[in-house]
Scaffold this motif. Structure first.
Motif, PDB file in Angstrom:
ATOM      1  N   TYR A  38      -5.236   1.457  -6.837  1.00 19.41           N
ATOM      2  CA  TYR A  38      -5.005   1.939  -5.464  1.00 19.41           C
ATOM      3  C   TYR A  38      -4.167   0.942  -4.669  1.00 19.41           C
ATOM      4  CZ  TYR A  38      -5.938   3.067  -0.593  1.00 19.41           C
ATOM      5  OH  TYR A  38      -5.798   3.361   0.750  1.00 19.41           O
ATOM      6  N   SER A  40      -1.985  -1.015  -5.691  1.00 11.46           N
ATOM      7  CA  SER A  40      -0.594  -1.084  -6.140  1.00 11.46           C
ATOM      8  C   SER A  40       0.318  -0.151  -5.355  1.00 11.46           C
ATOM      9  CB  SER A  40      -0.511  -0.749  -7.635  1.00 11.46           C
ATOM     10  OG  SER A  40      -0.842   0.608  -7.878  1.00 11.46           O
ATOM     11  N   PHE A  41      -0.263   0.771  -4.585  1.00 15.14           N
ATOM     12  CA  PHE A  41       0.516   1.678  -3.739  1.00 15.14           C
ATOM     13  C   PHE A  41       0.478   1.258  -2.268  1.00 15.14           C
ATOM     14  CE2 PHE A  41      -0.830   4.217  -7.393  1.00 15.14           C
ATOM     15  CZ  PHE A  41       0.373   4.761  -7.799  1.00 15.14           C
ATOM     16  N   THR A  42       0.092   0.021  -2.001  1.00 18.44           N
ATOM     17  CA  THR A  42      -0.038  -0.451  -0.620  1.00 18.44           C
ATOM     18  C   THR A  42       0.810  -1.698  -0.388  1.00 18.44           C
ATOM     19  OG1 THR A  42      -1.972  -1.826  -1.160  1.00 18.44           O
ATOM     20  CG2 THR A  42      -2.388   0.456  -0.460  1.00 18.44           C
ATOM     21  N   TRP A  52      -0.152   2.084   3.386  1.00 20.02           N
ATOM     22  CA  TRP A  52       0.300   2.834   2.222  1.00 20.02           C
ATOM     23  C   TRP A  52       1.817   2.724   2.101  1.00 20.02           C
ATOM     24  CZ3 TRP A  52      -2.181   5.047  -1.736  1.00 20.02           C
ATOM     25  CH2 TRP A  52      -1.474   5.943  -2.544  1.00 20.02           C
ATOM     26  N   GLY A  54       3.443   3.869  -1.024  1.00 19.28           N
ATOM     27  CA  GLY A  54       3.909   4.768  -2.069  1.00 19.28           C
ATOM     28  C   GLY A  54       4.354   4.034  -3.321  1.00 19.28           C
ATOM     29  N   LEU A  55       5.521   4.399  -3.831  1.00 17.10           N
ATOM     30  CA  LEU A  55       6.039   3.824  -5.080  1.00 17.10           C
ATOM     31  C   LEU A  55       6.946   2.620  -4.856  1.00 17.10           C
ATOM     32  CD1 LEU A  55       6.924   7.134  -6.977  1.00 17.10           C
ATOM     33  CD2 LEU A  55       4.917   5.677  -7.339  1.00 17.10           C
ATOM     34  N   ASN A  57       6.330  -0.569  -4.522  1.00 19.42           N
ATOM     35  CA  ASN A  57       6.032  -1.727  -5.382  1.00 19.42           C
ATOM     36  C   ASN A  57       6.522  -1.506  -6.807  1.00 19.42           C
ATOM     37  OD1 ASN A  57       4.718  -3.279  -3.382  1.00 19.42           O
ATOM     38  ND2 ASN A  57       2.833  -2.099  -3.655  1.00 19.42           N
ATOM     39  N   TYR A  58       6.393  -0.278  -7.303  1.00 17.57           N
ATOM     40  CA  TYR A  58       6.837   0.012  -8.663  1.00 17.57           C
ATOM     41  C   TYR A  58       8.370   0.021  -8.759  1.00 17.57           C
ATOM     42  CZ  TYR A  58       2.023   1.107  -9.808  1.00 17.57           C
ATOM     43  OH  TYR A  58       0.661   1.016 -10.013  1.00 17.57           O
ATOM     44  N   SER A 267       0.620  -3.983  -8.644  1.00 21.13           N
ATOM     45  CA  SER A 267       1.533  -3.175  -9.467  1.00 21.13           C
ATOM     46  C   SER A 267       1.895  -3.917 -10.757  1.00 21.13           C
ATOM     47  CB  SER A 267       2.791  -2.832  -8.670  1.00 21.13           C
ATOM     48  OG  SER A 267       3.567  -3.991  -8.409  1.00 21.13           O
TER      49      SER A 267
END
Length: 294
Positions: A38, A40-42, A52, A54-55, A57-58, A267
């Protein structure tokens, strides 16, 4: 189907006994996994506040040069430490599986690094590697050889850590291989001796094939441990890690605890988890095909 009172009582006591363990697994292992996923999306800010993202970090994973260096270093560590450690462990296990004088003493000596605290191991080796008054450079100096700066030179730092890692894990792998060797029936070797097989033939045609399940087990656990290398890097090099010694887990530590970027660090942890799961899955598939072929 009616269940007897005795069976219900047995079930009740069984669940009561495993409840503390299950609670420990839930609180300290299972819940942190979902929490990390969770986070990893913050995006984290000051005083523990996060929003929040979303993506984001990825997406950052694909543009982070430090992560690329960390993946390269971790790959070098794995490719070097895991095969060499397994090969040396098998050789030692085979030698210590023979009837030699002082066998128990040798087994104890090789297993001592396993029961020694990693901090103590790191401190001893850090002193040995010291470029000014370390024992290794002192011995090289006696041979008129100028020793390198083992832990501060990009050319030797990673290999120095790999040597320590191999030395400290050989004992545990050796014990596992010893148990596998002792499960091989002596009748196979006796039959091979009657047919005129030598020591090398016995090793390649009997020992290695029958030791395959143990080798796969050690390989899986070794790869998982190698992907998570952190302690020796942190204790021998410190917070200011060079480009050549920065591992993926150390990068997670740097972002999460030194730079307070816990979202991006999470992430990285999720990425590492996925990589380990994929490689473990591939290994299990290869093992099944190998066993079926044998």
């Amino acid at each position: 189907m009616r269940i007897s009172t005795k069976r219900l009582s047995d079930w009740m006591w069984a669940y009561i006994m495993i409840t503390p363990l299950m609670l420990g697994l839930l609180v300290f292992y299972i819940w942190p996994v979902f929490q990390t996923f969770y986070f990893s999306f913050t995006d984290w800010g000051a005083f523990g506040n996060y929003t929040w993202s979303g993506l984001a970090n990825y997406k950052r994973l694909f543009t982070d040069k430090d992560l690329l260096y960390a993946l390269r270093n971790t790959s070098i560590y794995i490719i070097t430490a895991v095969p060499i450690g397994i090969i040396l462990s098998i050789v030692l296990a085979v030698l210590l599986n023979q009837k030699v004088k002082g066998l128990s003493l040798y087994r104890t000596l090789y297993f001592l690094p396993v029961v020694t605290m990693p901090a103590a191991v790191a401190m001893v080796w850090k002193w040995l590697y010291n470029s000014d008054f370390g024992l290794i450079n002192y011995m090289l100096g006696r041979l008129s050889i100028t020793g390198p700066h083992w832990l501060t030179d990009n050319r030797t730092a990673l290999m120095s850590i790999i040597i320590v890692a191999i030395w400290s894990t050989i004992g545990s792998h050796m014990i596992i291989f010893l148990s596998g060797l002792q499960g091989i029936s002596v009748s196979y070797y006796e039959a091979a001796s009657i047919d005129g097989a030598g020591a090398f033939t016995k090793f390649t045609r009997i020992t290695l094939p029958l030791l395959t399940p143990t080798i796969f087990f050690v390989m899986v656990t070794s790869l998982i441990g190698a992907f998570q290398v952190f302690d020796y890097i942190y204790m021998m090099v410190g917070d200011i890690v060079m480009e050549s010694t920065q591992s993926v887990v150390f990068l997670y530590y740097k972002y999460g605890f030194l730079q307070n970027s816990k979202g991006y660090a999470s992430s990285i942890a999720v990425m590492l988890f996925v990589i380990i799961m994929i490689i473990t899955y591939i290994q299990m598939k290869i093992q099944k095909k190998w066993v079926h072929y044998e």
